[in-house]
Design a protein around this motif. Structure first.
Motif, PDB file in Angstrom:
ATOM      1  N   ASN A 151      10.721  10.434 -10.813  1.00  0.00           N
ATOM      2  CA  ASN A 151       9.395  10.129 -11.352  1.00  0.00           C
ATOM      3  C   ASN A 151       9.328   8.649 -11.724  1.00  0.00           C
ATOM      4  O   ASN A 151       9.304   8.280 -12.902  1.00  0.00           O
ATOM      5  N   SER A 152       9.291   7.827 -10.725  1.00  0.00           N
ATOM      6  CA  SER A 152       9.452   6.387 -10.921  1.00  0.00           C
ATOM      7  C   SER A 152       8.521   5.613  -9.997  1.00  0.00           C
ATOM      8  O   SER A 152       7.899   6.172  -9.094  1.00  0.00           O
ATOM      9  N   ARG A 171       5.140  11.393 -12.628  1.00  0.00           N
ATOM     10  CA  ARG A 171       5.450  11.755 -11.243  1.00  0.00           C
ATOM     11  C   ARG A 171       5.736  10.468 -10.493  1.00  0.00           C
ATOM     12  O   ARG A 171       5.559   9.367 -11.015  1.00  0.00           O
ATOM     13  N   LYS A 172       6.134  10.589  -9.235  1.00  0.00           N
ATOM     14  CA  LYS A 172       6.407   9.405  -8.422  1.00  0.00           C
ATOM     15  C   LYS A 172       5.155   8.552  -8.295  1.00  0.00           C
ATOM     16  O   LYS A 172       4.030   9.049  -8.355  1.00  0.00           O
ATOM     17  N   HIS A 195       2.693  15.190 -17.833  1.00  0.00           N
ATOM     18  CA  HIS A 195       4.148  15.175 -17.714  1.00  0.00           C
ATOM     19  C   HIS A 195       4.736  16.581 -17.560  1.00  0.00           C
ATOM     20  O   HIS A 195       5.958  16.715 -17.437  1.00  0.00           O
ATOM     21  N   LYS A 252       4.292  19.823 -12.635  1.00  0.00           N
ATOM     22  CA  LYS A 252       4.774  18.926 -11.590  1.00  0.00           C
ATOM     23  C   LYS A 252       3.947  18.947 -10.305  1.00  0.00           C
ATOM     24  O   LYS A 252       4.012  18.019  -9.512  1.00  0.00           O
ATOM     25  N   ASN A 307       0.460  16.403 -11.059  1.00  0.00           N
ATOM     26  CA  ASN A 307       0.609  15.247 -11.933  1.00  0.00           C
ATOM     27  C   ASN A 307       0.770  13.909 -11.218  1.00  0.00           C
ATOM     28  O   ASN A 307       1.267  12.955 -11.806  1.00  0.00           O
ATOM     29  N   ARG A 308       0.308  13.809  -9.957  1.00  0.00           N
ATOM     30  CA  ARG A 308       0.168  12.488  -9.357  1.00  0.00           C
ATOM     31  C   ARG A 308      -1.052  11.796  -9.976  1.00  0.00           C
ATOM     32  O   ARG A 308      -1.919  12.439 -10.574  1.00  0.00           O
ATOM     33  N   ALA A 321       9.865  16.346  -8.084  1.00  0.00           N
ATOM     34  CA  ALA A 321       9.204  16.147  -9.376  1.00  0.00           C
ATOM     35  C   ALA A 321      10.109  16.518 -10.535  1.00  0.00           C
ATOM     36  O   ALA A 321       9.648  16.844 -11.619  1.00  0.00           O
TER      37      ALA A 321
END
Length: 615
Positions: free
Chosen positions: A131-132, A174-175, A256, A259, A262-263, A614
Motif C-alpha cells: 500500500n505505497s 492502497r497502492k 484503510h 481492501k 480503497n483505491r 492490498a
C-alpha cells in the motif's frame, strides 16, 4: 523530503535510489518474524513494501519486484539484474507494464542478497509493492520524441526522490500510481493513474512557462475510471506540493479497512468531486503555510538530455554475441524464454524490422530502437549483451517500456543496421514492435495467487499466431492486444483495442479455461475508454476470434479509420453475433485439449487464493 541518502551516481550522473538501511531493516525484521516476535500479517505488510510478494506455489518461493524509476537502466544495473536472474531466480527477468523488473521463484533468504547486489548499483525494491506509492512511470520517449512539449523525465525523477521513503508513502489505504507524459500521445497511460501528469506550456510575458495538466483518480479493474481533471495547467514549480497534497488527502480520508474498495477512485466517488476538490485545496493551502517544497532545478529550465560524448568501445561481433546469448541457462517451472540467435539475416529482414522498431529522434542523425522482448522475458546473458550494445550504439542506457519491451536511444542512424545484426544474434530482433503482434500479458496463473488462467500461455499463442500471419498484422497494425489472468487487469486488458481477461466455466463435470473478449479500450488525448465485453470464449479458440475481429474491421472500417478507432465506435450488437458460435461448448462438442489451460499439460483445476495486493 528527499530520499537521497547515497551520493553515488549511476548512468548519466543519476543519483542512487538505494539505501543500505532498507536492507539492514529487512534482515532484522525477517529475524523477528522467524523468532515469532511479529506475526505473519505484520511481516507480510513489511515485506510487500520492500518488493517481496508471495507466489501461489507452496514452499519458499517469492516474487521480487525491482523498481525502475522512469524505466531508466544503465549498463551496471543491467549486469546486476542479470546476476540476480541467474543466481536467485530462473535465469531470466520479467518486464512489467509499469516499467518494473520482476524475478520469480526467489527464496526468502536470498532476497537480502539480491537487494544488496541491486543497491550496489543504485537500484531499490522499496515501495515496489504494498500500500505505497509505486514506481513512478514515464514516457519512454521523453527527451527524444519529436512531438513532445518538453522532457518530463527530470520532473518524474524529482517526484520519485521526494516520495520515496516519504512518511506517508508506505502507509496508504492502497497502492498509488503516478505517471508522466510529455507527448500528445499518451504512451504512459496517465489517464488510468491515481495522478497523471501531462506536459503543458503557457505563454507568459517572459516566454513559455512549463506546467502540467493533472488528472486524479484513474484506474482499471473494478470500476474502471478515466482520471478526473484537477488542473488544466499547474506550474511545474508546484509539482511536489500538488503531489503531496493529493497523497495527504488519500492517506487521511481513504478507506484503510475495505481492501477491495480503497483505491483513490473510490474515495473520489464516495466524497463527490466537489468535496474531494475542496479537501485537496485545503491541503494545498496547509502546505503553502508550511513552506512547501522546491525542485532542485529551475522549473522553467530543467536539465536537458544531450547527445552522449566520448569514444564508444568496439562492438562485439555478431558471432560473439550469438555465443554469449546461446549460453543462457534458464529453468522452470513455467514458460521460459527460448533464445534463438540468428546470424543469417537478410536485407528484407532488416527492412521489415526497421519499419516498426526504429523511429527518428528530434535530435537530427539519431534514432530510437525498440528491442521486442516476447512476454517481457529476457535472460541474464541477454541482459549483459544488451548492456554492452547500449554502451556501443546508444548512450549507455536503456528504457523499459509499458509494452514490456526495451528502448535504445541515441543510436546514430548509420549504426542502426549494425545494431540490428547484433540484436538478431542475441535472439531479440523480432519486428512489429508496438503493433498488434507485440502482445502484452501479466504473469497470470504461472505465479500469481489471484490469477485464474495462464495468461502468458495465451500471450505466447497469440504472439506466435500473429507472427505467422503478417497479413493480419499489416491489416491492423495500430491495434493493441493485452491479456490479464484475472479481473485486476495487471496486463492492462481494460484499455486494449482487443483485450482478454481470464475466467472459467463448467462444462459437464469439468472446468474449462476461458477469456472474456473485450473491444474498444484505448488511452488518448481525451482520456481513457474501456473495453466492452463481446464474448466469453474457451482459451484455445481465441486465435479464431481474433482473426474474425480483424476481418470485421477490414470489411466495415470507414475510410482511413484505424482499428483502434473502429473498435471504440463499433456497437456490441454487431460484434457479438460474430463470436457467438465460438462461445458454445458442451460435453459432447468439447475436445480433450479444451480442458487443459494453455502452456499446461494437466487438466484445468483453477485455484485462486487470497492475494497480497492490498495486504
Amino acid at each position: 523530503m528527499a530520499a537521497i541518502d547515497d551520493p553515488k551516481t549511476f548512468g548519466r550522473a543519476r543519483l542512487s535510489f538505494a539505501d543500505q538501511h532498507d536492507i539492514d531493516e529487512f534482515i532484522a525484521t525477517l529475524e523477528k518474524f522467524e523468532r515469532g516476535e511479529i506475526g505473519p500479517d505484520k511481516w507480510r505488510a513489511f515485506r510487500l513494501v520492500r518488493g517481496t510478494y508471495g507466489q501461489r506455489q507452496d514452499g519458499d518461493v517469492h516474487m521480487l519486484r525491482v523498481k525502475v524509476p522512469q524505466g531508466v537502466l544503465d549498463l551496471r544495473q543491467l549486469y546486476a539484474l542479470a546476476t540476480v536472474a541467474e543466481t536467485y531466480s530462473r535465469g531470466f527477468g520479467h518486464i512489467t507494464t509499469r516499467q518494473n523488473i520482476q524475478f520469480h521463484f526467489v527464496k526468502l533468504h536470498d532476497v537480502e542478497l539480491a537487494m544488496q547486489l541491486l543497491a550496489d548499483v543504485g537500484v531499490t525494491t522499496r515501495e515496489a509493492c504494498g500500500n505505497s506509492v509505486r514506481n513512478i512511470t514515464c514516457c519512454p520517449y521523453a527527451g527524444v520524441a519529436k512531438s513532445e512539449l518538453f522532457d518530463v523525465t527530470p520532473f518524474a525523477d524529482a517526484l520519485t526522490r521526494y516520495l520515496l521513503r516519504h512518511p506517508l508513502s508506505s502507509s496508504l489505504p492502497r497502492k498509488f500510481k503516478i505517471a508522466f507524459e510529455g507527448c500528445p500521445e499518451d504512451h504512459a497511460f496517465t489517464a488510468i493513474h491515481d495522478i497523471g501528469f501531462k506536459a503543458r506550456l503557457r505563454e507568459t510575458n517572459g516566454g513559455a512557462e512549463l506546467g502540467f495538466r493533472i488528472t486524479v483518480g484513474g484506474g482499471t479493474a473494478t470500476m474502471c475510471r478515466s482520471g478526473n481533471l484537477l488542473h488544466e495547467f499547474a506550474p511545474a514549480g508546484d509539482l511536489l506540493d500538488v503531489a503531496e497534497a493529493i497523497v495527504r488527502v488519500f492517506h487521511r480520508l481513504g478507506d484503510h479497512e475495505h481492501k477491495h474498495m480503497n483505491r483513490m477512485k473510490f474515495l473520489i466517488k464516495a466524497l463527490g468531486w466537489e468535496r474531494y476538490r475542496d479537501a485537496y485545496e485545503k491541503e494545498r493551502e496547509r502546505i503553502r503555510v508550511e513552506g512547501g517544497a522546491k525542485l532542485s532545478f529551475s522549473p522553467n529550465d530543467p536539465p536537458v538530455e544531450h547527445a552522449p560524448t566520448g569514444a564508444r568501445g568496439p562492438a562485439p561481433s555478431p558471432a560473439d554475441v550469438a555465443t554469449r546469448a546461446a549460453s543462457s541457462m534458464v529453468r522452470g517451472p513455467g514458460i521460459t524464454p527460448a533464445v534463438k540467435p540468428e546470424l543469417a539475416t537478410t536485407a528484407a529482414d532488416f527492412a521489415r524490422w526497421e519499419r516498426t522498431n526504429v523511429r527518428p529522434q528530434k535530435q537530427e542523425g539519431c534514432s530510437t530502437v525498440t528491442v521486442t522482448i516476447p512476454l517481457g522475458d529476457f535472460t541474464g546473458q541477454q541482459m549483459r549483451v544488451l548492456a554492452d550494445l547500449a554502451g556501443v550504439y546508444g548512450d549507455g542506457l536503456v528504457r523499459v517500456t509499458q509494452e514490456q519491451d526495451l528502448l535504445f536511444r541515441w543510436v546514430r542512424n548509420e549504426d542502426v543496421e549494425a545494431l540490428f545484426r547484433r540484436l538478431a544474434a542475441t535472439g531479440l530482433a523480432l519486428p512489429d514492435a508496438g503493433t498488434i503482434a507485440d502482445v502484452t500479458s501479466c504473469p497470470g496463473a504461472e505465479s500469481c495467487k489471484l490469477a485464474v488462467t495462464q495468461s502468458r500461455g495465451l500471450g505466447d499463442l497469440l504472439g506466435s499466431f500473429l507472427r505467422s500471419r503478417p497479413d493480419l498484422v499489416a491489416a491492423a497494425t495500430d491495434l493493441q492486444i493485452k491479456i490479464s489472468g484475472c479481473p485486476n487487469g495487471c496486463g492492462l486488458n481494460h484499455i486494449a483495442g482487443i483485450g482478454f481477461q481470464g475466467g472459467m466455466r463448467k462444462v459437464g463435470t469439468k472446468i474449462v479455461p476461458q477469456y472474456f473478449v473485450t473491444v474498444g479500450g484505448a488511452v488518448n488525448e481525451g482520456g481513457a475508454s474501456f473495453g466492452r465485453t463481446a464474448a466469453k470464449i474457451p482459451a484455445r479458440r481465441i486465435p479464431v476470434a481474433l482473426e474474425r475481429l480483424i476481418t470485421l474491421y477490414l470489411a466495415e472500417r470507414a475510410g482511413g479509420e484505424t482499428a483502434t478507432a473502429f473498435f471504440e465506435r463499433i456497437e456490441l450488437a454487431r460484434v457479438k453475433p460474430l463470436l457467438a458460435d465460438l462461445e458454445v461448448l458442451t460435453p459432447e462438442s468439447a475436445q480433450a485439449e479444451d480442458y487443459v489451460d494453455l502452456a499446461e499439460t494437466d487438466e484445468f483445476r483453477p485455484q485462486t487464493m487470497a492475494g497480497e495486493c492490498a495486504s
